[in-house]
Design an enzyme around this catalytic site. Structure first.
Site, PDB file in Angstrom:
ATOM      1  N   GLU A 308       3.988  -0.707   1.810  1.00 14.28           N
ATOM      2  CA  GLU A 308       5.050   0.316   1.936  1.00 14.28           C
ATOM      3  C   GLU A 308       5.515   0.787   0.559  1.00 14.28           C
ATOM      4  O   GLU A 308       5.776   1.977   0.367  1.00 14.28           O
ATOM      5  CB  GLU A 308       6.225  -0.217   2.763  1.00 14.28           C
ATOM      6  N   TYR A 393      -7.149   3.763   7.157  1.00 16.56           N
ATOM      7  CA  TYR A 393      -6.725   2.658   6.294  1.00 16.56           C
ATOM      8  C   TYR A 393      -7.913   2.010   5.574  1.00 16.56           C
ATOM      9  O   TYR A 393      -7.989   2.026   4.351  1.00 16.56           O
ATOM     10  CB  TYR A 393      -6.010   1.580   7.113  1.00 16.56           C
TER      11      TYR A 393
HETATM   12  N1  BES Z   1       3.211   4.862   7.548  1.00 16.11           N
HETATM   13  C1  BES Z   1       2.721   3.712   8.232  1.00 16.11           C
HETATM   14  C2  BES Z   1       3.297   3.546   9.625  1.00 16.11           C
HETATM   15  C3  BES Z   1       2.997   4.690  10.569  1.00 16.11           C
HETATM   16  C4  BES Z   1       1.773   5.324  10.588  1.00 16.11           C
HETATM   17  C5  BES Z   1       3.977   5.104  11.460  1.00 16.11           C
HETATM   18  C6  BES Z   1       1.541   6.380  11.473  1.00 16.11           C
HETATM   19  C7  BES Z   1       3.742   6.145  12.332  1.00 16.11           C
HETATM   20  C8  BES Z   1       2.517   6.791  12.332  1.00 16.11           C
HETATM   21  C9  BES Z   1       2.980   2.439   7.434  1.00 16.11           C
HETATM   22  O1  BES Z   1       2.871   2.601   6.070  1.00 16.11           O
HETATM   23  C10 BES Z   1       1.939   1.450   7.833  1.00 16.11           C
HETATM   24  O2  BES Z   1       0.786   1.718   7.590  1.00 16.11           O
HETATM   25  N2  BES Z   1       2.334   0.325   8.418  1.00 16.11           N
HETATM   26  C11 BES Z   1       1.419  -0.705   8.827  1.00 16.11           C
HETATM   27  C12 BES Z   1       1.421  -1.856   7.881  1.00 16.11           C
HETATM   28  C13 BES Z   1       0.312  -1.836   6.895  1.00 16.11           C
HETATM   29  C14 BES Z   1       0.318  -3.112   6.070  1.00 16.11           C
HETATM   30  C15 BES Z   1      -1.049  -1.640   7.503  1.00 16.11           C
HETATM   31  C16 BES Z   1       1.883  -1.231  10.186  1.00 16.11           C
HETATM   32  O3  BES Z   1       2.929  -0.825  10.661  1.00 16.11           O
HETATM   33  O4  BES Z   1       1.171  -2.040  10.743  1.00 16.11           O
HETATM   34 ZN    ZN Z   2       0.903   2.951   5.435  1.00 17.93          ZN
END
Ligand code: BES
Ligand code: ZN
Length: 618
Positions: A308, A393
């Protein structure tokens, strides 16, 4: 096949981007600043108040300002002169478009291109707003006060503010928020570390941000400083635990600054949410929203904080132009996250995280249609959330790993630093990065990048055969130990588990065959007491095994888990395994009936079709 670039020129320096997920007329107007004044009404489950929009005119002849809105009640709209309402404007809400909401059409006088004007909209949110979750006291740690939080990404900001809800538009904002006595309001903006006495909180976000980063929360919140520019906001019951868990945050900021340039947002604070928060983390500017499932007690899940935080460069500073370009946010951020983990905790843990990410990607790719395996994904006619797989990702991260292998780590770090610097506070498309990369690489390392290979990464499904895959020796050893046990060459009590880190546990469990027998599952539980594990990630990996092996002694723990946690990534896969058998489906339905009232609307909307066999809202 090459997809055509999404951008088209509107002349001058202003480039409008066709965004299939916004109903606003982005080619005619640009919202540049928002001034919010909101009352948080827990009883009615509404935000209610006004937003003043400063709008720049791009099209002299346009007589209608069209904004995004979703389930908002619009009361009145005024034309502002000198910041004061001068006269009412006519407005109408257009027909609802599934998942995109209703266009809000406001009649405005025509004018001169480049001028800025103000409108005030008086409105309130619906109790069912998709981007807000209203929690009862019983759903919080303290159980005495209600809690509210927003989740605007990807297209839910429009459910709590009428605006141009596209990541191609950036605006600054100011806000005044009123909450009941004893509660505190926070936003993804400047946050005072002291509580107000009259329930009014003031916020400023002087850097322009995209709408999906608009964020608000309110509840019984305490604050504890953990560094010179970092504090945790959390309920009093968890604030000390959170301060311990995330003590390395300042070191993470410093590590990222050394690699990719100064942190541009002033403070970096964390807000720990109640367990229904549907994500691991959300990179709201200056104040990341964080799931309490990271509170493992041993700091083993802090890669999510690194993630984050890294969005402060990749995503918040340079933003995906549309959701087609989401991999620019998440792939870059996953790459940065791993660099931070490596810098703080060493190459061994970094390699483990890379390896776990790759395994997860491989498992997902096996079940994804080719069109969803593409980095520059075509999401027209689909919800942006359909793009939130491991592809942006981990495949995105592997693309950068591949560039690193071709031009060298120092050159790539420099290139990324320049990218963030030159595009700071702007949105960028896949094609803009492609051009930037090819231009820079031509001087940094002539001949190192093959354009056809770059395009295969960006526009073709699957993992290129020439991908560079980093695996972990430590996890390879775990593979050998798991295989020995499965083949009957060793027993569980001979495993060196007291030395295992969380990532080793995850790999040991995730690598179990899908058809592991019930007896084998029972042995795992007897030896390691897996039903009692509190680490939410390890518990998740165990419960997946238990469901597949139909190991019913795990069901009470499974029920407790599903009822107490709302993080989509942790609950969705468990439900989806359960519904594969008749008994499992019946159990899932019974648990879901109990758990659903506590889930976030976004989580419930994605679970309803799976468990109830129908969509929740039209
Ligand atoms: N920005 C994302 C969360 C998100 C993505 C919310 C798409 C709504 C729509 C956040 O940065 C994220 O990727 N969170 C991941 C954690 C990360 C370590 C892979 C999660 O929530 O699992
Ligand atoms: Zn993210």
């Amino acid at each position: 096949m090459l997809l055509a670039a999404a951008g088209f020129g509107v002349g001058g320096a202003l480039a409008a981007v066709a965004d299939p997920h916004s109903l606003a007329n982005l080619d005619a107007f640009r919202v540049r600043h928002l001034d919010l004044s909101l009352e948080v009404d827990f009883k009615a489950r509404r935000l209610s108040g006004t937003v003043d929009l400063q709008v720049e005119r791009l099209d002299a002849a346009a007589a209608e300002l069209v904004l995004d809105s979703h389930d908002l009640v619009i009361r009145q709209v005024w034309w502002l002169v000198g910041g004061q309402p001068e006269r009412e404007l006519s407005f109408a809400k257009g027909a609802a478009v599934p998942s995109l909401g209703e266009p809000l059409r406001i009649g405005v006088p025509t004018g001169v291109r480049g001028e800025t004007f103000g409108v005030r909209i008086s409105y309130q949110t619906s109790p069912e707003a998709g981007g807000l979750q209203w929690l009862e006291p019983a759903q919080t740690a303290g159980r005495v006060a209600p809690f509210l939080f927003s989740q605007s990404q990807s297209i839910y900001a429009r459910s709590w503010i009428p605006l141009q809800d596209s990541p191609s538009v950036r605006a600054t904002f100011t806000a005044r928020v009123h909450v009941p006595p004893g509660l505190r309001a926070v936003m993804g903006a400047s946050n005072a570390l002291t509580a107000s006495t009259d329930g009014w909180y003031h916020f400023e976000m002087p850097q322009p941000i995209p709408s999906y980063l608009m964020a608000i929360a309110a509840g019984r919140l305490d604050v504890r400083e953990i560094g010179p520019r970092t504090a945790v906001f959390a309920e009093p019951e968890v604030v000390a635990e959170a301060a311990y868990e995330f003590a390395d945050t300042e070191r993470m900021i410093e590590a990222c600054e050394r690699l990719y340039g100064p942190y541009r947002w002033g403070r970096y604070d964390l807000l720990i949410l109640p367990p229904s928060f549907p994500y691991g983390g959300m990179e709201n500017p200056r104040l990341s929203f964080i799931t309490p499932t990271l509170l493992a007690g041993d700091r083993s899940l802090v890669a999510t904080i690194a993630h984050e935080l890294a969005h402060s460069w990749s995503g918040n500073l340079v933003t995906n132009a549309t959701w087609r370009d989401f991999w620019l946010n998440e792939g870059f951020t996953t790459f940065l996250e791993r660099r931070i983990v490596g810098a703080l905790y060493g190459a061994s843990l970094e390699a483990m995280e890379q390896d776990l990410g790759l395994q997860s990607l491989r498992r997902q790719l096996a079940g994804l249609p080719p069109r969803s395996q593409v980095l520059a994904i075509d999401l027209r006619g689909r919800s942006p959330e359909e793009g939130t797989t491991d592809v942006p990702y981990e495949k995105g991260r592997l693309f950068l790993d591949w560039i690193e292998s071709r031009i060298g780590v120092a050159a790539l770090d420099g290139l990324l630093r320049d990218w963030f610097e030159s595009r700071a506070f702007q949105s960028a498309s896949t094609e803009e990065f492609r051009d930037f990369l090819l231009t820079r690489a031509a001087t940094l390392a002539p001949g190192a990048l093959d354009v056809a290979q770059v395009d295969e990464w960006l526009y073709q499904p699957g993992l290129p055969a020439f991908a560079v895959l980093k695996t972990s020796d430590v996890l390879a050893r775990i593979d050998a130990q798991r295989e020995d046990w499965l083949a009957g060459r060793s027993t569980l009590d001979s495993l060196p588990v007291t030395q295992w880190r969380t990532q080793e546990w995850l790999h040991f469990l995730d690598g179990m065959p899908a058809d592991l027998s019930r007896e084998r599952a029972a042995q795992l539980e007897t030896q390691f007491g897996l039903n009692g594990v509190r680490n939410a990630e390890i518990a998740f990996s165990w419960l997946r095994i238990a469901i597949r092996a139909d190991y019913r002694p795990a069901w009470p723990r499974l029920e407790e888990y599903l009822v107490s946690i709302g993080r989509r990534k942790l609950i969705w896969p468990l439900y989806s395994l359960l519904v594969k058998t008749p008994d499992g489906r019946a159990f899932a339905q019974q648990v879901y009936a109990r758990a659903r009232p506590g889930y976030h609307p976004i989580a419930a909307a994605s679970l309803d079709p799976l468990i109830l066999g129908k969509a929740s809202t039209p």
